[in-house]
Design a protein around this motif. Structure first.
Motif, PDB file in Angstrom:
ATOM      1  N   LYS A 198       0.867  -1.173   0.000  1.00 51.99           N
ATOM      2  CA  LYS A 198       0.000   0.000   0.000  1.00 51.99           C
ATOM      3  C   LYS A 198       0.908   1.229   0.000  1.00 51.99           C
ATOM      4  CE  LYS A 198      -3.715  -2.494   0.238  1.00 51.99           C
ATOM      5  NZ  LYS A 198      -4.542  -2.676  -0.974  1.00 51.99           N
ATOM      6  N   VAL A 199       0.345   2.397  -0.288  1.00 51.58           N
ATOM      7  CA  VAL A 199       1.147   3.620  -0.352  1.00 51.58           C
ATOM      8  C   VAL A 199       0.588   4.653   0.617  1.00 51.58           C
ATOM      9  CG1 VAL A 199       1.834   3.181  -2.723  1.00 51.58           C
ATOM     10  CG2 VAL A 199      -0.210   4.551  -2.279  1.00 51.58           C
ATOM     11  N   ASP A 200       1.313   5.735   0.782  1.00 50.25           N
ATOM     12  CA  ASP A 200       0.898   6.770   1.716  1.00 50.25           C
ATOM     13  C   ASP A 200      -0.415   7.415   1.276  1.00 50.25           C
ATOM     14  OD1 ASP A 200       3.186   6.336   3.178  1.00 50.25           O
ATOM     15  OD2 ASP A 200       4.296   7.987   2.255  1.00 50.25           O
ATOM     16  N   ALA A 201      -1.163   7.877   2.257  1.00 46.32           N
ATOM     17  CA  ALA A 201      -2.399   8.603   1.962  1.00 46.32           C
ATOM     18  C   ALA A 201      -2.079   9.921   1.265  1.00 46.32           C
ATOM     19  CB  ALA A 201      -3.171   8.862   3.258  1.00 46.32           C
ATOM     20  N   GLY A 202      -2.996  10.370   0.439  1.00 37.84           N
ATOM     21  CA  GLY A 202      -2.854  11.664  -0.214  1.00 37.84           C
ATOM     22  C   GLY A 202      -2.251  11.614  -1.599  1.00 37.84           C
ATOM     23  N   LEU A 203      -1.837  10.414  -2.053  1.00 37.04           N
ATOM     24  CA  LEU A 203      -1.202  10.299  -3.362  1.00 37.04           C
ATOM     25  C   LEU A 203      -2.191   9.990  -4.480  1.00 37.04           C
ATOM     26  CD1 LEU A 203       1.956   8.139  -2.488  1.00 37.04           C
ATOM     27  CD2 LEU A 203       1.746  10.634  -2.515  1.00 37.04           C
ATOM     28  N   LEU A 204      -3.285   9.309  -4.132  1.00 37.87           N
ATOM     29  CA  LEU A 204      -4.145   8.709  -5.138  1.00 37.87           C
ATOM     30  C   LEU A 204      -5.625   8.956  -4.874  1.00 37.87           C
ATOM     31  CD1 LEU A 204      -2.482   5.166  -5.070  1.00 37.87           C
ATOM     32  CD2 LEU A 204      -2.300   6.770  -6.976  1.00 37.87           C
ATOM     33  N   ILE A 205      -6.400   8.894  -5.961  1.00 33.26           N
ATOM     34  CA  ILE A 205      -7.853   8.766  -5.859  1.00 33.26           C
ATOM     35  C   ILE A 205      -8.253   7.541  -6.675  1.00 33.26           C
ATOM     36  CG2 ILE A 205      -8.405  11.178  -5.410  1.00 33.26           C
ATOM     37  CD1 ILE A 205      -8.971  11.540  -8.400  1.00 33.26           C
ATOM     38  N   ASP A 206      -9.370   6.902  -6.299  1.00 31.28           N
ATOM     39  CA  ASP A 206      -9.814   5.721  -7.042  1.00 31.28           C
ATOM     40  C   ASP A 206     -10.665   6.127  -8.236  1.00 31.28           C
ATOM     41  OD1 ASP A 206     -12.387   6.298  -6.100  1.00 31.28           O
ATOM     42  OD2 ASP A 206     -12.379   4.699  -4.604  1.00 31.28           O
ATOM     43  N   GLU A 207     -11.262   5.153  -8.899  1.00 30.60           N
ATOM     44  CA  GLU A 207     -12.029   5.429 -10.110  1.00 30.60           C
ATOM     45  C   GLU A 207     -13.286   6.250  -9.854  1.00 30.60           C
ATOM     46  OE1 GLU A 207     -13.458   1.338  -8.690  1.00 30.60           O
ATOM     47  OE2 GLU A 207     -11.677   2.624  -8.574  1.00 30.60           O
ATOM     48  N   HIS A 208     -13.663   6.381  -8.585  1.00 28.62           N
ATOM     49  CA  HIS A 208     -14.820   7.205  -8.213  1.00 28.62           C
ATOM     50  C   HIS A 208     -14.407   8.583  -7.688  1.00 28.62           C
ATOM     51  CE1 HIS A 208     -17.184   3.579  -8.749  1.00 28.62           C
ATOM     52  NE2 HIS A 208     -16.452   2.960  -7.838  1.00 28.62           N
ATOM     53  N   GLY A 209     -13.099   8.854  -7.715  1.00 23.30           N
ATOM     54  CA  GLY A 209     -12.605  10.135  -7.237  1.00 23.30           C
ATOM     55  C   GLY A 209     -12.383  10.191  -5.743  1.00 23.30           C
ATOM     56  N   ARG A 210     -12.405   9.030  -5.079  1.00 23.74           N
ATOM     57  CA  ARG A 210     -12.242   8.988  -3.631  1.00 23.74           C
ATOM     58  C   ARG A 210     -10.798   8.672  -3.257  1.00 23.74           C
ATOM     59  NH1 ARG A 210     -17.155   4.756  -3.163  1.00 23.74           N
ATOM     60  NH2 ARG A 210     -15.444   3.554  -4.104  1.00 23.74           N
ATOM     61  N   PRO A 211     -10.287   9.227  -2.157  1.00 23.35           N
ATOM     62  CA  PRO A 211      -8.913   8.935  -1.733  1.00 23.35           C
ATOM     63  C   PRO A 211      -8.712   7.443  -1.487  1.00 23.35           C
ATOM     64  CG  PRO A 211      -9.792  10.815  -0.539  1.00 23.35           C
ATOM     65  CD  PRO A 211     -10.947  10.216  -1.269  1.00 23.35           C
ATOM     66  N   THR A 212      -7.546   6.918  -1.816  1.00 21.23           N
ATOM     67  CA  THR A 212      -7.214   5.515  -1.608  1.00 21.23           C
ATOM     68  C   THR A 212      -5.723   5.363  -1.390  1.00 21.23           C
ATOM     69  OG1 THR A 212      -7.337   3.286  -2.582  1.00 21.23           O
ATOM     70  CG2 THR A 212      -6.948   5.116  -4.094  1.00 21.23           C
ATOM     71  N   ILE A 213      -5.338   4.240  -0.799  1.00 19.28           N
ATOM     72  CA  ILE A 213      -3.918   3.930  -0.620  1.00 19.28           C
ATOM     73  C   ILE A 213      -3.535   2.692  -1.429  1.00 19.28           C
ATOM     74  CG2 ILE A 213      -3.723   5.045   1.633  1.00 19.28           C
ATOM     75  CD1 ILE A 213      -3.942   2.254   2.910  1.00 19.28           C
ATOM     76  N   ASP A 214      -4.406   2.261  -2.335  1.00 22.10           N
ATOM     77  CA  ASP A 214      -4.164   1.091  -3.174  1.00 22.10           C
ATOM     78  C   ASP A 214      -3.558   1.530  -4.502  1.00 22.10           C
ATOM     79  OD1 ASP A 214      -4.128  -1.210  -4.644  1.00 22.10           O
ATOM     80  OD2 ASP A 214      -6.315  -1.394  -4.819  1.00 22.10           O
ATOM     81  N   PRO A 215      -2.254   1.238  -4.749  1.00 18.01           N
ATOM     82  CA  PRO A 215      -1.630   1.682  -6.001  1.00 18.01           C
ATOM     83  C   PRO A 215      -2.204   1.012  -7.235  1.00 18.01           C
ATOM     84  CG  PRO A 215      -0.178   0.174  -4.854  1.00 18.01           C
ATOM     85  CD  PRO A 215      -1.314   0.458  -3.911  1.00 18.01           C
ATOM     86  N   GLY A 216      -2.897  -0.114  -7.032  1.00 12.84           N
ATOM     87  CA  GLY A 216      -3.471  -0.830  -8.157  1.00 12.84           C
ATOM     88  C   GLY A 216      -4.492  -0.024  -8.940  1.00 12.84           C
ATOM     89  N   VAL A 217      -5.045   1.022  -8.338  1.00 12.14           N
ATOM     90  CA  VAL A 217      -6.092   1.800  -9.032  1.00 12.14           C
ATOM     91  C   VAL A 217      -5.552   2.516 -10.260  1.00 12.14           C
ATOM     92  CG1 VAL A 217      -7.453   2.105  -6.928  1.00 12.14           C
ATOM     93  CG2 VAL A 217      -5.819   3.891  -7.612  1.00 12.14           C
TER      94      VAL A 217
END
Length: 356
Positions: A198-217
């Motif tokens: 998993k990665v640090d919070a604040g780097l990514l959003i998922d396909e719905h535009g929500r914050p995530t820590i899953d780099p797979g998105v």
């Protein structure tokens, strides 16, 4: 799990794959060395893990092995070039060599390069420039699946659009600032996903535009085939710099900007605007050299913040990583190694040298 491979063994395997994919020996070796240098520098995102994508791009008809940079405009200190979809590591170096020759004559050069396949680590080109005493500034755009969200946006709209600045320091290692305008490079998310992290919070959003820590998105398709997105660094400021990179590296060079729906093609094309300056011709060389060193020394006099090793300037982490990894080897996770082996099979190579 990871395997530790020597730089020499990794270069040999990559060269073998690139030759089988259509490159002449010299091109295969130079591209392989450039990829491995990125790994040695601590930037696995731009290293040998890109090789499977290069092979796919060739098979799709995007990347053109053995292509060379073409000069479209030559007006003294203003040069426009077309990479003709060749390896960015090759056409990028060709463009830099011509730009530096011209800057040596005229004192400066504004150089554009369009339609280069993935240029790799842009810091490599800055290192070429500072080694010859030039200041270099690079603005780059990325034509591929859009993976970075606009500030206040909820989906990917553009690429990681790197910016790079190289500044020579007399008698010292140079200042080489090289960064994606996203909070983290897309390739680093590929590495994290392959390693199961998993990665640090604040780097990514998922396909719905929500914050995530899953780099797979941002690596594999999510709901309805959609992807998440990386966030721009520095909020509106980093977003503004990313837009500047798109307009300068893409629109101004003639390579184009991204403004179409995403596709599944594996090609990655870059445009790059490079500005080269010779301090000697500018007439400020002695003052430049003394003041630059004085400022760097002033920075280093700062006491280390708690829990840190103290102040470092851009380029130092890469040099430290190179020394360590040349000595101890390069770690390649099993997923990435499996992808490299699969790409080898696509071009007829059934067996690679065993990692060691």
């Amino acid at each position: 799990m990871t395997k530790v491979v020597s730089a020499e063994a990794l270069t040999a395997d990559c060269t073998k794959i690139l030759r089988a994919a259509g490159s002449h020996e010299d091109e295969a070796r130079r591209v392989a060395e450039n990829l491995v240098l990125a790994n040695l520098s601590g930037h696995d995102s731009h290293g040998v893990g890109m090789l499977p994508r290069y092979v796919d791009s060739i098979l799709e008809g995007g990347l053109q092995p053995n292509a060379h940079a073409k000069v479209n405009v030559d007006a003294a200190s203003l040069i426009a070039m077309d990479g003709q979809r060749g390896y960015g590591q090759i056409v990028g170096e060709e463009a830099m060599v011509l730009g530096m020759q011209r800057a040596k004559q005229t004192g400066s050069c504004i150089l554009t390069l369009a339609n280069a396949h993935h240029l790799g680590r842009i810091g490599h080109f800055a290192e070429m420039a500072v080694a010859q005493g030039f200041v270099s500034i690079h603005f780059v755009n990325v034509l591929s699946r859009p993976v970075v969200a606009a500030w206040n946006g909820a989906d990917g709209r553009y690429g990681t659009n790197p910016c790079c600045i190289g500044i020579p320091l007399k008698g010292r290692d140079p200042f080489v600032l090289d960064f994606a305008t996203s909070r983290v490079a897309q390739g680093k998310m590929r590495v994290a996903h392959n390693e199961g992290r998993k990665v640090d919070a604040g780097l990514l959003i998922d396909e719905h535009g929500r914050p995530t820590i899953d780099p797979g998105v941002v690596v594999v398709p999510q709901t309805n085939g959609l992807f998440g997105a990386l966030m721009p660094f520095g909020e509106h400021k980093g977003f503004g710099l990313a837009v500047a990179c798109e307009l300068l590296g893409g629109a101004l060079t003639g390579g184009g900007t991204w403004h179409v729906p995403a596709n599944t093609k594996r090609a990655v094309f870059n445009g790059m605007l490079t500005i080269l300056i010779d301090p000697q011709k500018l007439g400020t060389r002695e003052k430049f050299e003394s003041d630059a060193l004085a400022f760097v020394d002033w920075l280093r006099q700062s006491p280390p913040a708690p829990g840190t090793e103290g102040v470092m300037v851009a380029g130092e982490p890469e040099r430290i990583a190179r020394e360590e990894r040349r000595r101890s080897g390069i770690a390649v996770d099993d997923t990435t190694w499996g992808e490299i082996a699969a790409s080898a099979r696509k071009v007829g190579i059934q067996q690679l040298a065993a990692p060691h």
